[in-house]
Design an enzyme around this catalytic site. Structure first.
Site, short mmCIF file in Angstrom:
data_model
loop_
_atom_site.label_atom_id
_atom_site.label_comp_id
_atom_site.label_asym_id
_atom_site.label_seq_id
_atom_site.Cartn_x
_atom_site.Cartn_y
_atom_site.Cartn_z
N SER A 1 12.11 -4.25 -2.71
CA SER A 1 10.88 -3.61 -2.28
C SER A 1 9.76 -4.24 -3.09
CB SER A 1 10.99 -2.11 -2.56
OG SER A 1 9.75 -1.48 -2.32
N LYS B 1 11.36 -6.03 1.77
CA LYS B 1 10.53 -4.92 2.25
C LYS B 1 9.19 -5.02 1.54
CE LYS B 1 10.47 -0.08 0.71
NZ LYS B 1 11.32 1.08 0.41
N LYS C 1 5.30 -3.26 0.96
CA LYS C 1 4.51 -2.04 1.10
C LYS C 1 3.29 -2.37 1.94
CE LYS C 1 6.91 0.76 -1.58
NZ LYS C 1 7.44 2.05 -1.13
N ASP D 1 7.05 -0.58 4.45
CA ASP D 1 7.05 0.83 4.05
C ASP D 1 5.61 1.29 3.85
OD1 ASP D 1 7.49 3.34 2.98
OD2 ASP D 1 8.68 2.65 1.26
N GLU E 1 9.02 2.00 7.57
CA GLU E 1 9.43 3.19 6.82
C GLU E 1 8.26 4.17 6.69
OE1 GLU E 1 11.45 1.88 3.27
OE2 GLU E 1 11.34 3.86 2.37
N ASP F 1 11.91 8.31 5.13
CA ASP F 1 12.20 8.43 3.70
C ASP F 1 11.74 9.82 3.27
OD1 ASP F 1 12.00 8.41 0.89
OD2 ASP F 1 11.07 6.44 0.75
N LYS G 1 17.73 8.81 -0.64
CA LYS G 1 17.45 8.76 -2.08
C LYS G 1 18.08 10.01 -2.65
CE LYS G 1 13.11 6.22 -2.03
NZ LYS G 1 11.65 6.37 -1.99
N GLY H 1 15.17 3.35 -3.62
CA GLY H 1 15.03 3.29 -5.08
C GLY H 1 13.76 4.00 -5.53
O1 OSB Z 1 8.95 4.68 -0.87
O2 OSB Z 1 10.74 3.66 -1.36
C1 OSB Z 1 9.66 4.15 -1.70
C2 OSB Z 1 9.09 3.38 -5.41
C3 OSB Z 1 8.50 4.54 -5.83
C4 OSB Z 1 8.24 5.54 -4.91
C5 OSB Z 1 8.61 5.37 -3.57
C6 OSB Z 1 9.22 4.21 -3.16
C7 OSB Z 1 9.44 3.19 -4.08
C8 OSB Z 1 10.01 1.90 -3.74
C9 OSB Z 1 10.65 1.14 -4.85
O3 OSB Z 1 9.92 1.38 -2.64
C10 OSB Z 1 12.07 0.88 -4.67
C11 OSB Z 1 12.68 0.32 -5.94
O4 OSB Z 1 13.11 1.11 -6.81
O5 OSB Z 1 12.72 -0.90 -6.03
MG MG Z 2 9.88 4.57 1.06
#
Ligand code: OSB
Ligand code: MG
Length: 376
Positions: free
Chosen positions: A135, A161, A163, A188, A213, A238, A262, A290
């Site tokens: 991510s 992925k 953001k 995401d 996402e 999510d 999660k 994560g």
């Molecule tokens: O939306 O998946 C998410 C990190 C913090 C809060 C929300 C998210 C995330 C990530 C990071 O996408 C995933 C990772 O731990 O690498």
């Molecule tokens: Mg997410």
């Protein structure tokens, strides 16, 4: 297992690189760890709350007192044979899933060690290695993002992925696709859009994304079903999948075609396993999300990802992407083929580094059965 004592700690760890989502940028983590002490066996858990109530309403300053006032006292002095028996003990406490999960998961780990079994086996896992994705947060420039993608692809990761948010989306996906036409790519939004932007979100369809996402509100399922009808791209939920019931509802009304599990967001392994089972029986793929975890939470994510329904690469990646030095050994490593091998050892197969953890600790509290709580 008799639960004799529970230790809570806060440790501070700077991230190797900042992480930015549609709700903000994080440079350094305040990590909440729990240790359960059960007749000579120790289990560790990580509470995956953020520093702020932005991803969800829970944050580190709600988790700590919820644990010390309610959740830990609900377990202290009791005999609990299995992690599975923990949710019933917490039933009176509404919400606070991440606080609950930290403690429940620590008990699953203690149970696995007590039974001399790998945690993944105890959870019902089958995979011996898991496929990994990354991510990648919002960067200062698109060039910086492209450089990061290049690095991760070269390392072997199987899914990228990124953001997205309004202003950092179609333009960015266009640049990625013009350089890598075929990589497995998803995005995401962390709830950055509304239904007024359906026409804009339809532009995402041209990029052949594996999924988008959580495009809409964090607590919404119904309007995601409407949006899913208007998009070719699969929606993955999510934030809004908080338990097995919301997962069933989402599948019933076709609000998504993929679910991100999660373990913290859903309150622990027991609920995560139920969501897995529901999705698996509907042939809906799940993957493990994560929360910028240290090795303690990361090791639990790896064990969970061994279940058969976790068929898509998760956001479970190498320790060194996040930390200069992780608090477990060995650190989590990813092969050149983008896989993490699952250990056969009892428990998680990773050991905590007590000296390093002690050095990073900024607050610590141990609660013992039959003794008033004490800060140290
Ligand atoms: O939306 O998946 C998410 C990190 C913090 C809060 C929300 C998210 C995330 C990530 C990071 O996408 C995933 C990772 O731990 O690498
Ligand atoms: Mg997410």
């Amino acid at each position: 297992m008799k639960i004799e004592a529970v230790t809570l700690r806060e440790i501070h760890m700077p991230l190797v690189h900042f992480f930015e989502t549609s709700f903000g940028r994080t440079y350094s983590r305040r990590i909440l760890l729990v240790t359960v002490h059960c007749e000579g066996v120790e289990g560790w858990g990580e509470c995956v709350v953020g520093e702020d109530p932005f991803y969800s309403s829970e944050w580190i300053e709600t988790a700590w007192p919820t644990l010390t006032h309610y959740l830990i006292p609900a377990l202290l002095g009791k005999r609990i044979d299995s992690g599975r028996d923990v949710p019933a003990q917490f039933a009176k406490v509404r919400a606070h899933p991440m606080a609950k999960a930290a403690l429940e998961n620590a008990l699953w780990e203690a149970e696995a060690i007590g039974k001399n079994q790998p945690l993944w086996k105890l959870l019902g896992g089958a995979r011996r290695e898991i496929p990994c994705g990354v991510s990648i947060g919002i960067q200062d420039s698109v060039e910086q993002l492209l450089d990061k993608i290049q690095t991760e692809l070269a390392a072997g990761y199987r899914r990228i992925k990124v953001k997205v948010k309004p202003g950092w989306d179609v333009n960015v996906l266009e640049r990625i696709r013009s350089r890598w036409a075929d990589v497995t790519l998803s995005c995401d939004a962390n709830s950055a859009y509304t239904l007024d932007q359906v026409e804009h979100l339809r532009k995402f369809d041209q990029f052949n994304l594996l999924m988008i996402e959580q495009p809409l509100w964090n607590d919404d399922i119904y309007y995601h079903a409407r949006l899913q009808k208007a998009l070719r791209t699969s929606i993955c939920l999510d934030e809004s999948i908080v338990n097995a019931r919301s997962a069933s509802f989402a599948l019933d009304i076709a609000a998504c075609r993929i679910i991100n599990v999660k373990v913290g967001r859903v309150g622990g392994f027991t609920e995560a396993l139920s969501i897995h089972d529901i999705c698996h029986s509907h042939r809906v793929p799940v993957w493990c999300g994560g929360m910028l975890e240290t090795g303690v939470g990361r090791a639990h994510n790896i064990a969970l990802s061994s279940l058969p329904g976790f068929s898509l690469p998760g956001d479970v990646s190498a320790s060194k992407r996040y930390w200069k030095e992780d608090i477990i050994e060995p650190e989590v490593e990813v092969s050149g083929q983008g896989m993490i091998a699952i250990s056969d050892q009892a428990g998680t197969g990773y050991r905590v580094k007590p000296d390093l953890i002690e050095k990073l600790t900024v607050r610590k509290q141990t609660l013992r059965s039959g003794v008033a709580s004490k800060s140290a």
